[in-house]
Design an enzyme around this catalytic site. Structure first.
Site, PDB file in Angstrom:
ATOM      1  N   HIS A   1     -11.675  -0.348  -6.098  1.00 44.25           N
ATOM      2  CA  HIS A   1     -10.418   0.391  -6.276  1.00 44.25           C
ATOM      3  C   HIS A   1      -9.888   0.870  -4.927  1.00 44.25           C
ATOM      4  O   HIS A   1     -10.139   1.994  -4.505  1.00 44.25           O
ATOM      5  CB  HIS A   1     -10.655   1.584  -7.213  1.00 44.25           C
ATOM      6  CG  HIS A   1      -9.399   2.236  -7.685  1.00 44.25           C
ATOM      7  ND1 HIS A   1      -9.333   2.969  -8.846  1.00 44.25           N
ATOM      8  CD2 HIS A   1      -8.155   2.281  -7.174  1.00 44.25           C
ATOM      9  CE1 HIS A   1      -8.110   3.434  -9.020  1.00 44.25           C
ATOM     10  NE2 HIS A   1      -7.368   3.031  -8.006  1.00 44.25           N
TER      11      HIS A   1
ATOM     12  N   HIS B   1      -5.426   2.961 -15.424  1.00 46.32           N
ATOM     13  CA  HIS B   1      -5.205   4.338 -14.969  1.00 46.32           C
ATOM     14  C   HIS B   1      -4.673   5.100 -16.178  1.00 46.32           C
ATOM     15  O   HIS B   1      -3.603   4.798 -16.690  1.00 46.32           O
ATOM     16  CB  HIS B   1      -4.181   4.342 -13.823  1.00 46.32           C
ATOM     17  CG  HIS B   1      -3.832   5.709 -13.318  1.00 46.32           C
ATOM     18  ND1 HIS B   1      -3.742   5.994 -11.976  1.00 46.32           N
ATOM     19  CD2 HIS B   1      -3.542   6.866 -13.958  1.00 46.32           C
ATOM     20  CE1 HIS B   1      -3.411   7.273 -11.821  1.00 46.32           C
ATOM     21  NE2 HIS B   1      -3.278   7.820 -13.010  1.00 46.32           N
TER      22      HIS B   1
ATOM     23  N   ASP C   1     -10.863   4.859  -4.822  1.00 47.87           N
ATOM     24  CA  ASP C   1      -9.414   5.033  -4.985  1.00 47.87           C
ATOM     25  C   ASP C   1      -8.783   5.348  -3.623  1.00 47.87           C
ATOM     26  O   ASP C   1      -7.955   6.250  -3.489  1.00 47.87           O
ATOM     27  CB  ASP C   1      -9.080   6.118  -6.018  1.00 47.87           C
ATOM     28  CG  ASP C   1      -7.590   6.127  -6.387  1.00 47.87           C
ATOM     29  OD1 ASP C   1      -6.861   5.200  -5.973  1.00 47.87           O
ATOM     30  OD2 ASP C   1      -7.161   7.068  -7.079  1.00 47.87           O
TER      31      ASP C   1
ATOM     32  N   HIS D   1      -1.821   7.794   2.756  1.00 50.11           N
ATOM     33  CA  HIS D   1      -0.405   8.189   2.842  1.00 50.11           C
ATOM     34  C   HIS D   1      -0.124   8.683   4.251  1.00 50.11           C
ATOM     35  O   HIS D   1      -0.997   9.266   4.898  1.00 50.11           O
ATOM     36  CB  HIS D   1      -0.082   9.315   1.849  1.00 50.11           C
ATOM     37  CG  HIS D   1      -0.078   8.875   0.427  1.00 50.11           C
ATOM     38  ND1 HIS D   1       0.851   7.994  -0.076  1.00 50.11           N
ATOM     39  CD2 HIS D   1      -0.902   9.175  -0.610  1.00 50.11           C
ATOM     40  CE1 HIS D   1       0.609   7.782  -1.362  1.00 50.11           C
ATOM     41  NE2 HIS D   1      -0.456   8.479  -1.711  1.00 50.11           N
TER      42      HIS D   1
HETATM   43 ZN   LIG Z   1      -5.121   5.191 -10.319  1.00 47.80          ZN
END
Ligand SMILES: [Zn+2]
Length: 430
Positions: free
Chosen positions: A59, A177, A303, A307
Site C-alpha cells: 500500500h 478503503h 499507506d 504530501h
Molecule cells: Zn486508503
C-alpha cells in the site's frame, strides 16, 4: 558473489530462525548454512543483526503520474530502499488514475528503471468515478497485480458486487478503503477529538465498520479475494473476524501509525497526524494490536502518502490533505511498538511485513530460501535513532519526526544488489 556472515537469519515463511551465513550469487540466495568460508570474496558482517526477507509493502502512493511535486516513482523507490522494502505495490489514485493499459504501461516503464520491485494496482472504477468498472481483462493483461479505488471509497453496492464477481472470475485481489462518506464529517480527524478540540464533525468509526460489514458480506457471498485496507477502529477488527469465521476470503491490514499512536498525536503534530482513516482511541489501538496477535490482521502496510510541505501547512487543519510519508519509519515503528513491547515476536511481526503480503498478491518475494531471490534487509533491532526531517522521499510529512525509535537498517539488498547502505550514499546512486 559475496557472503552475509553471522547474521540471525529469520525467514517467517519456513520458520528458520538461527545464526547462519548466506551466500549470494547472481541475484539469488545460493546457500544458507551454519558456516560458509570461501576465500577471496567480499563479506558483509551481519554479527548481532537480523537478516530478514526484503520487506513487502502492498500500500504505497508514489503520485506518478500527475502529482510528482509530492513524490515520483524514483523517489518513492529510494524511500522504499531506505526503509528496507524490496517489493512495493502502488495505489492507482494518480492523475490521471491508473485505469487504462496505456497508463499501466507508462507506470511500468518508470518502475522498471528502479532498483527495487514496483508493482501496481489499477482502479476498480474508471477514473475513480465509482460507477463504471474498468476492463479487468485488459488491465490484467497489461500487468496490474490487483484492483483498488483506494482514496475514494466505493459506495455503490451493486458496482461493488459486480467488481467482486469479476475479481472472483479472474482470481485477483480487490483492496478496499472503507469509509462511507455519507457518515463522515471532516476526514482524517477522529470524531471524538474533532468534536472536543476542533468543534467540527470528524471521521466516525461507524463510517468504517459499517462499510466493512457490507463489503465483508458481499465478499462472503461472491467468495472473491477481498482485502480491507488500513483498519482503524476496534469494531472493524470484530467485523473482519466475524466474516473470516463465516468463510469469507477476507484479509486485512493495519498501518504502523494506527498501531503506534492515538488521535492525541494531532495535538502535538497537527496536520502531519491527519490520516484517512484517522488515528483513533487507545481502545482502538489495543484492538488493532490484538487483531495482529490473533491473526485477524495478517498484514502491516505503510499507506505511504507523501504530501508537499505547503499543502500540509494549510491554515486550517480541516483543509490539509490526509496521509503521511511512511516507508522509512515502518520497520522501526513495528520494532518499537510491537516487538519491544512483547506484543509480537520478531518472526511473527516480520511475517506481516514479508511473506503474508507477498502471498496475498502472489509476488515472488518475502522469503529466504536457497534458489530464491536475494531480496534481503539487514537491521539492528536494538539500535536506536531519532527520526530526522530528512527523508529519501520527496516529502517529509511524518508525525514521527523527533521521536526516538528502535531498529536501524544497515543494508537493503534487492536481486543481490545493495540498494541501500547505512552511512553511505548508496540510496542516491540507485
Ligand atoms: Zn486508503
Amino acid at each position: 558473489m559475496y557472503i552475509i556472515k553471522n547474521g540471525l537469519i529469520i525467514d517467517p515463511q519456513s520458520g528458520f530462525n538461527q545464526v547462519s551465513d548466506m551466500l549470494i550469487d547472481q541475484g539469488k540466495i545460493k546457500q544458507i548454512s551454519k558456516e560458509i568460508d570461501i576465500k577471496g570474496i567480499p563479506i558483509i558482517d551481519a554479527s548481532n543483526k537480523i537478516v530478514a526477507p526484503g520487506l513487502v509493502d502492498i500500500h504505497v502512493h508514489f503520485r506518478e503520474p500527475g502529482q510528482t511535486h509530492k513524490e515520483n516513482i524514483h523517489t518513492g523507490a529510494l524511500s522504499a530502499a531506505v526503509g528496507g522494502f524490496t517489493t512495493v505495490l502502488m495505489m492507482a489514485n494518480t492523475n490521471p488514475t491508473i485505469s487504462s493499459p496505456e497508463i499501466v504501461k507508462q507506470v511500468k516503464e518508470s518502475a522498471a528503471k528502479e532498483a527495487i520491485k514496483i508493482e501496481t494496482v489499477a482502479t476498480i472504477t474508471k477514473s475513480l468515478n465509482g460507477k463504471d468498472l474498468v476492463n479487468f481483462e485488459e488491465l490484467l493483461e497489461a500487468g496490474v497485480a490487483g484492483f483498488s479505488d483506494d482514496g475514494i471509497p466505493l459506495t455503490d453496492t451493486k458496482v461493488l458486487q459486480e467488481a467482486m464477481n469479476l475479481a472472483r472470475k479472474h482470481d485477483v485481489v480487490l483492496s478496499l478503503h472503507e469509509e462511507d462518506p455519507s457518515l463522515n464529517g471532516v476526514l482524517g480527524i477522529n470524531e471524538h477529538i474533532a468534536q472536543k478540540i476542533y468543534h467540527v464533525c470528524g471521521a466516525s468509526g461507524l463510517a468504517e465498520y459499517s462499510m466493512i460489514a457490507r463489503d465483508a458480506m458481499i465478499a462472503y457471498q461472491t467468495q472473491a479475494k477481498v482485502h480491507i485496507q488500513h483498519l482503524s477502529s476496534s469494531e472493524s477488527v470484530e467485523v473482519v473476524d466475524f466474516a473470516q469465521k463465516l468463510g469469507a476470503n477476507l484479509t486485512a491490514e493495519v498501518t504502523p501509525q494506527h498501531f503506534s499512536k492515538t488521535e492525541n498525536l494531532l495535538l502535538t503534530k497537527g496536520a502531519n497526524a491527519k490520516l484517512n482513516p484517522p488515528l483513533r482511541l487507545e481502545k482502538d489501538r489495543q484492538a488493532l494490536i490484538d487483531g495482529l496477535k490473533s491473526g485477524v490482521i495478517s498484514i502491516i502496510a505503510s499507506d505511504h502518502a507523501p504530501h508537499h510541505i505547503m499543502e500540509k501547512a494549510a491554515d486550517n487543519i480541516s483543509q490539509a490533505p490526509s496521509g503521511m510519508t511512511g516507508l522509512e519509519t515502518s520497520l522501526a515503528l513495528g520494532i518499537t511498538y510491537l516487538v519491544s513491547t512483547k506484543e509480537l515476536s520478531m518472526i511473527d511481526f516480520l511475517a506481516k511485513m514479508t511473506c503474508n503480503p507477498a502471498q496475498l498478491y502472489g509476488f515472488d518475494a518475502g522469503y529466504l530460501r536457497e534458489g530464491g531471490p536475494a531480496d534481503i534487509v539487514i537491521f539492528d533491532q536494538a539500535e536506536e535513532r531519532i527520526i530526522k526531517a530528512e527523508f529519501a522521499s520527496k516529502s517529509s510529512n511524518s508525525p514521527f519526526i523527533g521521536d526516538k525509535l528502535k531498529g536501524v537498517i544497515h543494508y537493503t539488498i534487492c536481486n543481490g544488489e545493495i540498494v541501500y547502505q547505512k552511512d553511505s550514499h548508496a540510496a542516491t546512486l540507485v
